[in-house]
Design a protein around this motif. Structure first.
Motif, mmCIF file in Angstrom:
data_model
loop_
_atom_site.group_PDB
_atom_site.id
_atom_site.type_symbol
_atom_site.label_atom_id
_atom_site.label_comp_id
_atom_site.label_asym_id
_atom_site.label_seq_id
_atom_site.Cartn_x
_atom_site.Cartn_y
_atom_site.Cartn_z
ATOM 1 N N THR A 38 0.821 -1.198 0.033
ATOM 2 C CA THR A 38 -0.055 0.098 -0.043
ATOM 3 C C THR A 38 0.790 1.346 0.013
ATOM 4 O O THR A 38 0.298 2.526 -0.156
ATOM 5 C CB THR A 38 -0.956 0.087 1.167
ATOM 6 N N ASP A 155 -7.315 -6.343 5.971
ATOM 7 C CA ASP A 155 -7.076 -5.920 4.693
ATOM 8 C C ASP A 155 -7.520 -4.496 4.649
ATOM 9 O O ASP A 155 -7.131 -3.832 3.831
ATOM 10 C CB ASP A 155 -7.951 -6.703 3.453
ATOM 11 N N LEU A 194 -17.422 -2.908 -2.171
ATOM 12 C CA LEU A 194 -16.646 -1.992 -1.247
ATOM 13 C C LEU A 194 -17.655 -1.391 -0.512
ATOM 14 O O LEU A 194 -18.286 -0.454 -1.037
ATOM 15 C CB LEU A 194 -15.870 -1.047 -2.068
ATOM 16 N N GLY A 223 -10.521 -6.237 -2.447
ATOM 17 C CA GLY A 223 -9.713 -5.509 -2.663
ATOM 18 C C GLY A 223 -9.127 -5.217 -3.967
ATOM 19 O O GLY A 223 -8.725 -4.539 -4.830
ATOM 20 N N HIS A 258 -6.740 10.489 -5.903
ATOM 21 C CA HIS A 258 -7.075 9.946 -4.775
ATOM 22 C C HIS A 258 -6.290 8.999 -4.002
ATOM 23 O O HIS A 258 -5.639 7.971 -4.797
ATOM 24 C CB HIS A 258 -8.551 9.388 -4.849
ATOM 25 N N ILE A 264 -1.746 2.096 -6.783
ATOM 26 C CA ILE A 264 -2.643 2.648 -7.620
ATOM 27 C C ILE A 264 -1.984 4.010 -8.182
ATOM 28 O O ILE A 264 -2.086 3.975 -9.414
ATOM 29 C CB ILE A 264 -3.997 2.784 -7.017
ATOM 30 N N ASN A 288 -5.793 6.306 3.608
ATOM 31 C CA ASN A 288 -6.569 6.436 2.634
ATOM 32 C C ASN A 288 -7.652 7.168 3.460
ATOM 33 O O ASN A 288 -8.367 6.587 4.390
ATOM 34 C CB ASN A 288 -7.181 4.993 2.178
#
Ligand code: UT7
Length: 331
Positions: A38, A155, A194, A223, A258, A264, A288
């Motif tokens: 992450t 997670d 989600l 995820g 974002h 990502i 996040n």
């Protein structure tokens, strides 16, 4: 027709820093796993007694001070969050009271990670139409009180953090400044990929003891599915914004993706062919923060990258719903 410019941004994160090492004492995880998957090193969690609208208030006050505005200058509040202090009314009303602006309309937006951009789009339309000239747009989030911080929820729990960002939007007649366009999307076929199932008015009664036991009160995420959609939808919606305005990626001074996952952001950067100095991330420090992530990141990017009047800023989001969005603006 007036355009929408950002007069100032303020931010607020809780004082309490929660490191990856601290999480390893709550659940079966590791510093290595969290950083590699992450990019997150730490996040902030609120203390008891500090709510979502308190973070928003502090961020709003900082923005007002920076712009030299008084709360009474505000004509509308747009408040994006998925983690309201209470079931209803929305936090826009609590913030209205805390700012001491009775009568000023307060719109709540619940589009999760895309909430700030959905809110920007609405506020921009109000300003262009002439309905309001000065709007407070907030993204604020308190995740920490709603996470399953056991191994079962690891997670999701390692990713999310608390924080707030507030942008003051003002009408400008300067053609070299302001929002160029906003682009919004949703695909509800993925709503359960989600989400947090309960409590919900669908159930009779909406909150039941079994919900605590079967963990349906905690956020759940597929995820990998979210990841795959995010890395295609975000570049697509930025390309659409560039195309609409006759611009190319090389014109971007800074892209604020974002802050969902550093991997990502890196994949979005590569897909758009942007250099490192054209993309700004701070997920390493905050995790996040859903609706708060774009203003939290934009505020830092403007300071650290020396964004100047007229520079092209791109904003992009993807998250629960699924929803995704972009905006282009001249600083
Ligand atoms: O804000 C927008 C919404 N959110 C996102 O955009 C997030 C998108 N998704 C992601 O960022 C990633 O999918 C995650 C970071 C959530 C997960 O990374 P991943 O590489 O997709 O991992 P995975 O879900 O495939 O899990 C790999 C392994 C699994 O173990 P097994 O089955 O291989 O034995 C998981 O149980 O990692 C395990 N795992 C963990 N291990 C240590 C899952 N969470 C953790 C954890 N610590 N916190």
């Amino acid at each position: 027709m007036p355009r929408t410019a950002i007069a100032a941004i303020g931010t607020c994160v809780p004082d309490r820093v929660v490191t990856n090492a601290e999480l390893t004492r709550l659940m079966d995880t590791s510093e290595e796993w969290i950083v590699q998957r992450t990019g997150i090193h730490q996040r902030r969690w609120v203390a008891e007694g500090q709510g979502n609208s308190d973070l928003a208030l502090a961020a709003a006050r900082q923005a007002l001070e920076r712009a030299g505005w008084k709360a009474s200058d505000l004509e509308a509040i747009v408040y994006a969050t998925l983690s309201t202090d209470h079931m209803f009314p929305g936090d826009g009303c609590f913030l209205n009271a805390k700012l001491g602006v009775p009568g000023v309309p307060a719109l709540d937006i619940r589009n999760q990670c895309s909430g700030f951009l959905y809110g920007l789009s609405v506020a921009d339309a109000w300003i262009r139409s002439g309905q309001y000239r000065r709007i407070l747009l907030v993204g604020s989030e308190v995740h920490s009180t709603g996470l399953d911080v056991s191994t079962r929820g690891r997670d999701v729990a390692v990713i999310f953090g608390d924080g707030a960002g507030a942008a003051l939007l003002e009408a400008t007649d300067d053609p070299a400044r302001g929002v160029l366009s906003t682009h919004l999307h949703a695909d509800g076929r993925f709503a359960r990929e989600l989400w947090t199932d309960a409590p919900g008015s669908f159930y009779h009664p909406r909150l039941q003891p079994r919900m605590l036991e079967d963990t349906s009160i905690f956020p759940k995420m597929e995820g990998q599915k979210v990841f795959k959609h995010a890395i295609t939808k975000m570049p697509d919606v930025v390309r659409a914004a560039l195309e609409k305005n006759g611009l190319v990626a090389a014109d971007i001074k800074v892209l604020i993706p974002h802050q969902a996952n550093l991997r990502i952001s890196e994949m979005v950067q590569r897909a758009l062919g942007l250099r490192d100095d054209q993309v700004f991330n701070n997920i390493q420090k905050y995790g996040n923060t859903t609706a708060a992530s774009i203003p939290l990141c934009l505020e830092e990017a403007v300071r650290e990258r020396g964004v100047q009047r007229g520079d092209l800023v791109a904003l992009a989001a993807f998250g629960a719903g699924f929803t995704w969005a972009s905006a282009l603006l001249r600083w």
